[in-house]
Design a protein around this motif. Structure first.
Motif, PDB file in Angstrom:
ATOM      1  N   SER A 151       4.654 -15.147 -41.873  1.00  0.00           N
ATOM      2  CA  SER A 151       3.901 -14.420 -40.859  1.00  0.00           C
ATOM      3  C   SER A 151       4.573 -13.085 -40.552  1.00  0.00           C
ATOM      4  CB  SER A 151       3.798 -15.268 -39.588  1.00  0.00           C
ATOM      5  OG  SER A 151       3.201 -14.538 -38.534  1.00  0.00           O
ATOM      6  N   TYR A 152       5.896 -13.100 -40.498  1.00  0.00           N
ATOM      7  CA  TYR A 152       6.661 -11.878 -40.181  1.00  0.00           C
ATOM      8  C   TYR A 152       6.458 -10.803 -41.245  1.00  0.00           C
ATOM      9  CZ  TYR A 152      10.759  -8.828 -40.010  1.00  0.00           C
ATOM     10  OH  TYR A 152      11.584  -7.735 -39.994  1.00  0.00           O
ATOM     11  N   VAL A 153       6.588 -11.164 -42.524  1.00  0.00           N
ATOM     12  CA  VAL A 153       6.497 -10.147 -43.580  1.00  0.00           C
ATOM     13  C   VAL A 153       5.069  -9.659 -43.793  1.00  0.00           C
ATOM     14  CG1 VAL A 153       8.549 -11.018 -44.757  1.00  0.00           C
ATOM     15  CG2 VAL A 153       6.296 -11.852 -45.455  1.00  0.00           C
ATOM     16  N   LEU A 154       4.082 -10.414 -43.311  1.00  0.00           N
ATOM     17  CA  LEU A 154       2.695  -9.999 -43.464  1.00  0.00           C
ATOM     18  C   LEU A 154       2.205  -9.146 -42.302  1.00  0.00           C
ATOM     19  CD1 LEU A 154       1.001 -13.233 -44.866  1.00  0.00           C
ATOM     20  CD2 LEU A 154       1.614 -11.164 -46.120  1.00  0.00           C
ATOM     21  N   ASN A 155       2.957  -9.142 -41.194  1.00  0.00           N
ATOM     22  CA  ASN A 155       2.539  -8.391 -40.017  1.00  0.00           C
ATOM     23  C   ASN A 155       2.974  -6.938 -40.106  1.00  0.00           C
ATOM     24  OD1 ASN A 155       1.235 -10.487 -38.688  1.00  0.00           O
ATOM     25  ND2 ASN A 155       3.128 -11.231 -37.770  1.00  0.00           N
ATOM     26  N   PRO A 172      24.544 -19.287 -51.159  1.00  0.00           N
ATOM     27  CA  PRO A 172      23.605 -19.776 -52.169  1.00  0.00           C
ATOM     28  C   PRO A 172      22.681 -20.805 -51.514  1.00  0.00           C
ATOM     29  CG  PRO A 172      25.846 -19.793 -53.021  1.00  0.00           C
ATOM     30  CD  PRO A 172      25.953 -19.509 -51.546  1.00  0.00           C
ATOM     31  N   GLY A 173      21.428 -20.769 -51.875  1.00  0.00           N
ATOM     32  CA  GLY A 173      20.463 -21.660 -51.231  1.00  0.00           C
ATOM     33  C   GLY A 173      19.661 -20.973 -50.146  1.00  0.00           C
ATOM     34  N   ASP A 174      20.085 -19.758 -49.722  1.00  0.00           N
ATOM     35  CA  ASP A 174      19.288 -19.002 -48.759  1.00  0.00           C
ATOM     36  C   ASP A 174      17.920 -18.683 -49.368  1.00  0.00           C
ATOM     37  OD1 ASP A 174      21.373 -19.105 -47.028  1.00  0.00           O
ATOM     38  OD2 ASP A 174      21.853 -16.975 -47.058  1.00  0.00           O
ATOM     39  N   ILE A 175      16.941 -18.457 -48.511  1.00  0.00           N
ATOM     40  CA  ILE A 175      15.570 -18.221 -48.966  1.00  0.00           C
ATOM     41  C   ILE A 175      15.137 -16.817 -48.558  1.00  0.00           C
ATOM     42  CG2 ILE A 175      13.186 -19.025 -48.846  1.00  0.00           C
ATOM     43  CD1 ILE A 175      14.362 -21.769 -47.948  1.00  0.00           C
ATOM     44  N   ILE A 176      14.694 -16.010 -49.524  1.00  0.00           N
ATOM     45  CA  ILE A 176      14.225 -14.652 -49.255  1.00  0.00           C
ATOM     46  C   ILE A 176      12.700 -14.638 -49.307  1.00  0.00           C
ATOM     47  CG2 ILE A 176      14.459 -12.219 -49.868  1.00  0.00           C
ATOM     48  CD1 ILE A 176      16.843 -13.026 -51.637  1.00  0.00           C
ATOM     49  N   VAL A 177      12.071 -14.169 -48.237  1.00  0.00           N
ATOM     50  CA  VAL A 177      10.616 -14.064 -48.176  1.00  0.00           C
ATOM     51  C   VAL A 177      10.251 -12.580 -48.181  1.00  0.00           C
ATOM     52  CG1 VAL A 177       8.532 -14.716 -46.914  1.00  0.00           C
ATOM     53  CG2 VAL A 177      10.546 -16.210 -46.854  1.00  0.00           C
ATOM     54  N   ILE A 178       9.379 -12.178 -49.100  1.00  0.00           N
ATOM     55  CA  ILE A 178       9.095 -10.756 -49.316  1.00  0.00           C
ATOM     56  C   ILE A 178       7.581 -10.530 -49.435  1.00  0.00           C
ATOM     57  CG2 ILE A 178       9.588  -8.751 -50.778  1.00  0.00           C
ATOM     58  CD1 ILE A 178      11.867 -10.507 -52.017  1.00  0.00           C
ATOM     59  N   SER A 179       7.121  -9.414 -48.876  1.00  0.00           N
ATOM     60  CA  SER A 179       5.731  -9.009 -49.064  1.00  0.00           C
ATOM     61  C   SER A 179       5.609  -7.498 -48.891  1.00  0.00           C
ATOM     62  CB  SER A 179       4.808  -9.715 -48.068  1.00  0.00           C
ATOM     63  OG  SER A 179       3.468  -9.286 -48.246  1.00  0.00           O
ATOM     64  N   LYS A 180       4.637  -6.916 -49.614  1.00  0.00           N
ATOM     65  CA  LYS A 180       4.319  -5.493 -49.474  1.00  0.00           C
ATOM     66  C   LYS A 180       2.911  -5.328 -48.911  1.00  0.00           C
ATOM     67  CE  LYS A 180       7.364  -3.927 -53.207  1.00  0.00           C
ATOM     68  NZ  LYS A 180       7.453  -3.198 -54.489  1.00  0.00           N
ATOM     69  N   ALA A 181       2.461  -6.338 -48.184  1.00  0.00           N
ATOM     70  CA  ALA A 181       1.087  -6.347 -47.675  1.00  0.00           C
ATOM     71  C   ALA A 181       0.830  -5.216 -46.693  1.00  0.00           C
ATOM     72  CB  ALA A 181       0.780  -7.688 -47.016  1.00  0.00           C
ATOM     73  N   THR A 182       1.868  -4.760 -45.980  1.00  0.00           N
ATOM     74  CA  THR A 182       1.680  -3.708 -44.974  1.00  0.00           C
ATOM     75  C   THR A 182       1.805  -2.311 -45.562  1.00  0.00           C
ATOM     76  OG1 THR A 182       4.038  -3.728 -44.392  1.00  0.00           O
ATOM     77  CG2 THR A 182       2.591  -5.228 -43.181  1.00  0.00           C
ATOM     78  N   GLY A 183       2.036  -2.221 -46.874  1.00  0.00           N
ATOM     79  CA  GLY A 183       2.205  -0.923 -47.511  1.00  0.00           C
ATOM     80  C   GLY A 183       3.641  -0.623 -47.865  1.00  0.00           C
ATOM     81  N   THR A 184       4.571  -1.176 -47.098  1.00  0.00           N
ATOM     82  CA  THR A 184       5.996  -1.081 -47.409  1.00  0.00           C
ATOM     83  C   THR A 184       6.564  -2.493 -47.472  1.00  0.00           C
ATOM     84  OG1 THR A 184       6.556  -0.903 -45.053  1.00  0.00           O
ATOM     85  CG2 THR A 184       6.262   1.155 -46.268  1.00  0.00           C
ATOM     86  N   GLU A 185       7.636  -2.646 -48.198  1.00  0.00           N
ATOM     87  CA  GLU A 185       8.196  -3.986 -48.344  1.00  0.00           C
ATOM     88  C   GLU A 185       8.815  -4.478 -47.041  1.00  0.00           C
ATOM     89  OE1 GLU A 185      12.106  -5.724 -50.317  1.00  0.00           O
ATOM     90  OE2 GLU A 185      10.618  -5.195 -51.861  1.00  0.00           O
ATOM     91  N   ARG A 186       8.437  -5.673 -46.653  1.00  0.00           N
ATOM     92  CA  ARG A 186       9.051  -6.357 -45.514  1.00  0.00           C
ATOM     93  C   ARG A 186       9.704  -7.627 -46.040  1.00  0.00           C
ATOM     94  NH1 ARG A 186       7.492  -5.103 -40.362  1.00  0.00           N
ATOM     95  NH2 ARG A 186       7.585  -7.247 -39.651  1.00  0.00           N
ATOM     96  N   SER A 187      10.883  -7.925 -45.544  1.00  0.00           N
ATOM     97  CA  SER A 187      11.594  -9.102 -46.036  1.00  0.00           C
ATOM     98  C   SER A 187      12.305  -9.804 -44.899  1.00  0.00           C
ATOM     99  CB  SER A 187      12.614  -8.711 -47.115  1.00  0.00           C
ATOM    100  OG  SER A 187      13.619  -7.871 -46.563  1.00  0.00           O
TER     101      SER A 187
END
Length: 533
Positions: free
Chosen positions: A225-229, A169-184
């Motif tokens: 930066s990772y999930v947006l690349n 608990p307390g972990d942080i999830i960073v998510i984006s679908k900017a590249t067309g598929t979900e990166r997390s």
């Protein structure tokens, strides 16, 4: 007599006129007081409404913009100005989910740290993290920050989807679908906090790990930066392996946003520079010198470096002199034989070849068997070598054919071996203005258990995560182009004393208590003035 009656009548008229004049004066006075009191009451009411609207507006704006000033000496709750500029320029949606409700975050992280054997002098770093995370959304509406209680129904779907990545608990999830598929990407304790090991009591058999810095800006901005690349391309070289260990591994890489090509060529003549990393999964056929030259050229990349190589080994496979000599040039020595654990508490029952190994912070547990003895070479050839996961100091290297029930352990030297060891090398001359020059990485893992094993499905075992993390590091997928100074708390500041409960109390006072008091005073003054008339 007539004069007396006239006098009385005149006096009566005079008295009546006086009474009429007094009543008229009182009525006029009352009207004036009423008008003044009404105006006063109206002004008071407008003032109260203005105060309430102002506080509501400030509260709403504070959730979207940074309206506070950091009075602490070292600006411990202020984002780095370069980071702020980076955040403001983002034009793609990013979701940041904190696995905790906001009020419980510090308690959750404190418990997770203690459970992981980390010590901390105060909860200051955890409070600091909570404040800094919220500021990301204040600088850019494209970043959605949400605190979600892990025990709530809202978290159920999140927990199921990212269960393999969430540790505490307390972990942080960073998510984006900017590249067309979900990166997390999931950030845990070891990603966010700097830890210093205190060996003062090493002679007594133990050491302590203390939280000494906050790396949340590097970790969170790096994850964004990772999930947006775009995806990284990985080549898995299976041509030198007679047994296929790669099904689960390739599936894991694809689930973690990598594009994977399987190259089954028996002879390697060229490796395209479109690949960020190449992987050798438990080779049992040695490489030729020409093939090693191709691999070496890939890593050097024309002097630009920035490439990776991951080698999975296993004691069940033959010793491969050419491949292992190449690893030695990168500062990694693979010895002949296999590892046995002499401490019964660290290995599986009746099987000393299957044992546990951990990282330096003892937060990552791996279980493996048929481990090749891996150590740092005596000559590193300009490489920086790091033991990522290691055995206890009671491990020995024995011949491959040694049975599990052998009794000659005392004849061998007990020491620590690496089960995951990483080497890195970059150009000897780099641009002085480049704060983060590119490097190539070579990582060796000691066992096929990091590719597939019945233990890999155990929630307590991190083999799968370690294999993916190695690929992220070697391919450069986890690195951010921007780096910030790690925050350290060296003095107590006023801002650290401002808790959420205190903020709520102040809001209640200014939004409700003070306006109600002002209203009550206005009504009181109005009634007093009216009665005074």
């Amino acid at each position: 007599m007539d004069n007396l009656e006239n006098k009385t009548e005149n006096e009566t008229k005079s008295i009546m006129e006086t009474l009429k004049s007094a009543k008229k004066s009182k009525r006029i006075k009352n009207e004036l007081l009423f008008k003044k009191g009404g105006v006063s009451l109206a002004v008071t009411a407008l003032f109260i409404v203005a105060v309430i609207l102002f506080n509501i507006l400030i509260g709403a704006l504070s959730d979207r913009f940074v309206l506070e000033y950091d009075f602490s000496k070292d600006k411990v709750t202020t984002l780095n100005k370069d980071n702020v500029e980076y955040i403001k320029k983002l034009d793609k949606d990013v979701s940041v989910i904190v696995c905790s409700d906001e009020d419980s975050y510090v308690d959750y992280v404190s418990y997770a740290a203690q459970n992981s054997g980390l010590q901390f002098e105060s909860t200051g770093y955890f409070e600091q993290t909570q404040k800094l995370i919220k500021k990301y959304a204040s600088y850019n509406k494209k970043i959605d920050v949400k605190f979600v209680n892990p025990n709530s129904s809202e978290f159920t779907e999140i927990g199921e989807k990212y269960s393999s990545k969430i540790k505490n608990p307390g972990d942080i999830i960073v998510i984006s679908k900017a590249t067309g598929t979900e990166r997390s990407k999931v950030l845990g304790l070891s990603d966010i906090y700097d830890v210093t090991t205190d060996d003062s009591y090493a002679q007594m058999g133990y050491s302590t790990s203390i939280v000494t810095g906050n790396n949340i800006e590097n970790a969170l901005t790096g994850a964004i930066s990772y999930v947006l690349n775009s995806d990284k391309k990985i080549a898995v070289l299976t041509g030198h392996s007679t047994k296929d260990y790669t099904n689960d591994y390739v599936s894991m890489l694809k689930q973690n946003n990598f594009t994977v090509d399987t190259l089954s060529n028996k002879l390697i003549t060229k490796i395209s520079d479109e690949y960020a990393e190449i992987v050798i999964p438990v080779a049992d056929i040695d490489f030729s010198d020409d093939e090693i030259s191709v691999i070496s050229e890939f890593l050097i990349n024309g002097g630009k470096y920035g490439k990776g190589l991951t080698v999975f080994t296993d004691a069940s496979a033959p010793y491969l002199p050419v491949l292992y000599d190449f690893l030695d040039e990168w500062g990694i020595t693979a010895e002949e034989g296999k590892l046995f654990e002499t401490n019964g508490e660290n290995h599986m029952e009746n099987d000393p070849s299957t044992f546990a190994s951990v990282d330096e912070e003892q937060t990552t547990l791996c279980v493996s068997s048929a481990n090749v003895p891996l150590i740092a070479s005596e000559k590193t050839n300009g490489c920086t070598v790091t033991s990522v996961i290691a055995t206890s100091g009671t491990t020995i290297a024995v011949p491959k054919n040694t049975p599990n029930n052998f009794t000659g352990a005392d004849k061998y030297e007990k020491k620590t071996y690496s089960t995951v060891i990483r080497s890195e090398k970059g150009a000897t001359v780099v641009d002085a203005t480049d704060a983060n020059p590119p490097k190539s990485y070579v990582t060796a893992l000691s066992s096929s258990y990091f590719l597939q094993s019945e233990y890999n499905e155990n929630a307590m075992v991190s083999n799968k995560n370690v294999a993916v993390n190695v690929t992220e590091n070697n391919s450069g997928a986890e690195k951010s182009d921007i780096q910030f100074v790690t925050k350290t708390i060296t003095n107590e500041s006023f801002s650290e004393k401002v808790t959420q409960s205190k903020v709520t109390t102040v809001r209640i006072i200014f939004i409700f208590v003070i306006p109600i008091i002002v209203l009550a005073l206005g009504i009181f003054v109005y009634i007093r003035r009216r009665n005074a008339a």
